[in-house]
Design an enzyme around this catalytic site. Structure first.
Site, PDB file in Angstrom:
ATOM      1  CG  ASN A 173      35.647  14.368 -18.390  1.00  0.00           C
ATOM      2  OD1 ASN A 173      35.959  15.476 -17.945  1.00  0.00           O
ATOM      3  ND2 ASN A 173      34.710  13.626 -17.851  1.00  0.00           N
ATOM      4  NE  ARG A 181       1.011  12.284  10.671  1.00  0.00           N
ATOM      5  CZ  ARG A 181       1.150  11.221  11.464  1.00  0.00           C
ATOM      6  NH1 ARG A 181       1.787  11.327  12.609  1.00  0.00           N
ATOM      7  NH2 ARG A 181       0.672  10.052  11.099  1.00  0.00           N
ATOM      8  CG  LEU A 184      -1.776  -1.236   1.446  1.00  0.00           C
ATOM      9  CD1 LEU A 184      -2.806  -0.971   2.542  1.00  0.00           C
ATOM     10  CD2 LEU A 184      -2.450  -1.679   0.155  1.00  0.00           C
ATOM     11  CD  GLN A 230      -6.819   3.610  -1.818  1.00  0.00           C
ATOM     12  OE1 GLN A 230      -5.682   3.944  -1.511  1.00  0.00           O
ATOM     13  NE2 GLN A 230      -7.692   3.161  -0.926  1.00  0.00           N
ATOM     14  CG  ASN A 247      -2.202  -4.041  12.760  1.00  0.00           C
ATOM     15  OD1 ASN A 247      -1.512  -4.918  12.243  1.00  0.00           O
ATOM     16  ND2 ASN A 247      -3.061  -3.305  12.074  1.00  0.00           N
ATOM     17  CD  GLU A 286      -6.804   0.857  13.252  1.00  0.00           C
ATOM     18  OE1 GLU A 286      -6.138   1.869  12.995  1.00  0.00           O
ATOM     19  OE2 GLU A 286      -6.287  -0.276  13.345  1.00  0.00           O
TER      20      GLU A 286
HETATM   21  C1  UD1 Z   1      -2.503   1.399  10.220  1.00  0.00           C
HETATM   22  C2  UD1 Z   1      -3.387   0.357  10.890  1.00  0.00           C
HETATM   23  C3  UD1 Z   1      -3.040   0.284  12.379  1.00  0.00           C
HETATM   24  C4  UD1 Z   1      -1.575  -0.024  12.550  1.00  0.00           C
HETATM   25  C5  UD1 Z   1      -0.735   1.007  11.821  1.00  0.00           C
HETATM   26  C6  UD1 Z   1       0.723   0.602  11.837  1.00  0.00           C
HETATM   27  C7  UD1 Z   1      -5.482   0.319   9.650  1.00  0.00           C
HETATM   28  C8  UD1 Z   1      -6.896   0.726   9.617  1.00  0.00           C
HETATM   29  N1  UD1 Z   1      -4.765   0.689  10.706  1.00  0.00           N
HETATM   30  O1  UD1 Z   1      -2.883   2.655  10.762  1.00  0.00           O
HETATM   31  O2  UD1 Z   1      -3.797  -0.732  13.009  1.00  0.00           O
HETATM   32  O3  UD1 Z   1      -1.248  -0.048  13.944  1.00  0.00           O
HETATM   33  O4  UD1 Z   1      -1.135   1.100  10.439  1.00  0.00           O
HETATM   34  O5  UD1 Z   1       1.506   1.613  11.269  1.00  0.00           O
HETATM   35  O6  UD1 Z   1      -5.037  -0.397   8.774  1.00  0.00           O
HETATM   36  N2  UD1 Z   1      -2.956   3.665   2.529  1.00  0.00           N
HETATM   37  C9  UD1 Z   1      -3.400   3.595   1.236  1.00  0.00           C
HETATM   38  N3  UD1 Z   1      -4.688   3.906   0.959  1.00  0.00           N
HETATM   39  C10 UD1 Z   1      -5.565   4.289   1.936  1.00  0.00           C
HETATM   40  C11 UD1 Z   1      -5.088   4.362   3.267  1.00  0.00           C
HETATM   41  C12 UD1 Z   1      -3.776   4.040   3.538  1.00  0.00           C
HETATM   42  O7  UD1 Z   1      -2.647   3.241   0.313  1.00  0.00           O
HETATM   43  O8  UD1 Z   1      -6.705   4.551   1.601  1.00  0.00           O
HETATM   44  C13 UD1 Z   1      -1.545   3.325   2.809  1.00  0.00           C
HETATM   45  C14 UD1 Z   1      -0.754   4.506   3.309  1.00  0.00           C
HETATM   46  O9  UD1 Z   1      -0.142   5.165   2.225  1.00  0.00           O
HETATM   47  C15 UD1 Z   1       0.266   3.854   4.229  1.00  0.00           C
HETATM   48  C16 UD1 Z   1      -0.454   2.619   4.743  1.00  0.00           C
HETATM   49  O10 UD1 Z   1      -1.513   2.382   3.866  1.00  0.00           O
HETATM   50  O11 UD1 Z   1       1.400   3.412   3.539  1.00  0.00           O
HETATM   51  C17 UD1 Z   1      -0.956   2.783   6.171  1.00  0.00           C
HETATM   52  O12 UD1 Z   1      -1.912   3.821   6.205  1.00  0.00           O
HETATM   53  P1  UD1 Z   1      -2.015   4.813   7.427  1.00  0.00           P
HETATM   54  O13 UD1 Z   1      -3.097   5.755   7.151  1.00  0.00           O
HETATM   55  O14 UD1 Z   1      -0.666   5.351   7.743  1.00  0.00           O
HETATM   56  O15 UD1 Z   1      -2.493   3.807   8.584  1.00  0.00           O
HETATM   57  P2  UD1 Z   1      -2.377   4.069  10.114  1.00  0.00           P
HETATM   58  O16 UD1 Z   1      -3.381   5.075  10.535  1.00  0.00           O
HETATM   59  O17 UD1 Z   1      -0.974   4.301  10.492  1.00  0.00           O
END
Ligand code: UD1
Ligand code: CA
Length: 452
Positions: free
Chosen positions: A373, A22, A15, A82, A174, A159
């Site tokens: 060169n 940030r 993903l 996406q 997680n 979450e």
């Molecule tokens: C997610 C997890 C959380 C975990 C944490 C670890 C979920 C709902 N939560 O939260 O349980 O503890 O990671 O770091 O999964 N992304 C997409 N498309 C989207 C949303 C996200 O590609 O629609 C990608 C983001 O670019 C990123 C990754 O997924 O690389 C994680 O997304 P992020 O929003 O950072 O999740 P967290 O809130 O950190």
């Protein structure tokens, strides 16, 4: 052994659609570099340790740049768009179409989690019929999803924003990484709703849905250092520091001396042999391979360079762009080399630039040797033979060659090839005017007195 043989085919979905707000950057987060490599490539390389049949990257923000970078490392990667970031569960579904015919294990990774080890990756898929979540333990669980366990089995993930006080007290978290049978995973993902605190389709709801169907769910754990996620520049710096700390320890463990380890900066792929000595303040860019018994003295900067055994480099040398330094060669201070093969035992002891060149064995380049060169449009090659001797302050105007055993006189501008064994003198002959200095000084003094 049998577990290895029985391992199902794997498909990896990474993903990488999020914006990474940030980071405060115009570049997508996953393309920021750690140890000279985009963090996305770290995730892809972790995936590659399982030799997956398929790899898909979910892109969104700055999709083209992320896709290009992914293809650079793995040309066969599937790119899934996406358009709106509706959550991690929604993101995984974007890969359903390209994996429609796939019937093995699906593994979901995040593009911003660079440090998963090969061992952890293997643990994820050693129970092919279960939905497996990669967890870690921390006393500061903060914003992480909580793993609600019942003995060995995972009941659900909650979450942080949706958690009650008991759940918030859980220290099993997680990492975001999840594995399970692809068909099952996509079937469960289709059941997700966005009825939660963030209004998102959570990947983390999959384990509870699996249990509701009576399927096996479990968590495997790794050290928190492997699941380090990067959200801002502070995290990026912390990831860099963690990488460097490990790289220094690994270099020393495999037999290199680092005189001041904390001042040596490695790239993700730096390879050092045994009894290599690295003095303080040396920086390695990507593509450096150093063989046994080489010394790199203080303040060198090396990128895309191979150094054969016993060579000595620096201090203050810069080697780059495909430099190949031969056995026992000597490169001294303020020497820059780019795209050069520099033969065994050859020397460039001081103040020299050699670019787009080959130098044979046993040659000596005097101080101030410059290969010219570049003509402003194209690059041209210089060839210097075995045992050639380039006099101090020689400009070699490429394309040009100096044959085996030839000399160039000090201060020469060499524009024509020098045959083997010849001495090229390309400078004005010196003339001494007898007594002229004394007479000149007297005349200047007389003029000065006349003015006063
Ligand atoms: C997610 C997890 C959380 C975990 C944490 C670890 C979920 C709902 N939560 O939260 O349980 O503890 O990671 O770091 O999964 N992304 C997409 N498309 C989207 C949303 C996200 O590609 O629609 C990608 C983001 O670019 C990123 C990754 O997924 O690389 C994680 O997304 P992020 O929003 O950072 O999740 P967290 O809130 O950190
Ligand atoms: Ca995150």
């Amino acid at each position: 052994m049998s577990a290895q043989n029985a391992r199902a085919a794997t498909a990896i979905v990474i993903l990488a659609a999020g914006k990474g707000t940030r980071m405060r950057s115009k570049h997508p987060k996953v393309l920021h570099r750690i140890a000279g490599q985009p963090m996305l490539h770290f995730a892809m390389r972790a995936a590659q340790t399982l030799q997956p049949e398929r790899m898909a990257i979910v892109v969104g923000h700055d999709a083209e740049a992320v896709a290009d970078s992914a293809r650079e490392l793995e040309p066969t990667v599937e790119i899934c768009l996406q358009e709106d970031q509706l959550g991690t569960g929604h993101a995984v579904r974007m890969a359903e179409e390209v994996l429609a015919d796939f019937d093995g294990q699906l593994i979901v990774l995040f593009g911003d989690t660079p440090f998963l080890s090969a061992e952890t990756m293997a643990n994820l898929v050693d129970a092919p019929d279960a939905v497996t979540v990669l967890g870690f333990h921390t006393n500061d669980p903060g914003r992480y999803g909580r793993l609600v366990m019942e003995g060995e089995s995972l009941l659900r993930i909650t979450e942080a924003k949706d958690a009650n006080p008991q759940e918030l007290a859980i220290t099993a978290c997680n990492s975001g990484v999840m594995a399970g049978p692809a068909k099952t995973m996509f079937r469960l993902l289709a059941q997700l709703t966005s009825e939660n605190a963030q209004g998102e389709y959570y990947l983390t709801d999959v384990p509870a849905l699996a249990r509701a169907e009576g399927l096996k769910t479990r968590a495997v754990f790794c050290d928190i250092s492997e699941t380090l996620g990067i959200n801002d520049r502070k995290d990026l710096a912390a990831a860099e520091a963690a990488f460097q700390a490990r790289a220094r320890i690994n270099a020393m463990a495999s037999g290199a001396t680092l005189v001041a380890p904390e001042t040596v900066h490695f790239a993700w792929d730096t390879a050092l042999g045994r009894d290599v000595v690295i003095e303080p303040n040396v920086v390695f860019g990507p593509g450096v391979e150093i063989e046994d018994e080489v010394t790199v003295r203080a303040f060198c900067h090396l990128t895309e360079t191979r150094i054969a055994p016993g060579a000595s480099i620096g201090p203050f040398a810069r080697l780059r762009g495909g430099a190949e330094i031969g056995e026992g060669a000597y490169i001294g201070n303020f020497v820059e080399m780019k795209k050069v093969t520099f033969g065994p035992g050859s020397k460039a002891s001081h103040l020299t630039y050699v670019g787009d060149a080959s130098v044979g064995s046993g040659a000596n380049l005097g101080a101030g040797t410059i290969t010219c060169n570049y003509d402003g449009v194209s690059k041209h090659r210089t060839q210097i033979g075995d045992d050639a001797f380039i006099g101090t302050n020689t400009a070699l105007v490429a394309p040009v060659s100096v044959g085996d055993g030839a000399y160039t006189a000090t201060g020469s501008v060499i524009t024509k090839d020098v045959p083997p064994g010849d001495l090229a003198i390309a400078r004005n002959r010196q003339e001494n005017k007898q007594g002229l200095a004394t007479r000149l000084r007297q005349r200047l003094l007389d003029q000065k007195v006349g003015k006063e």
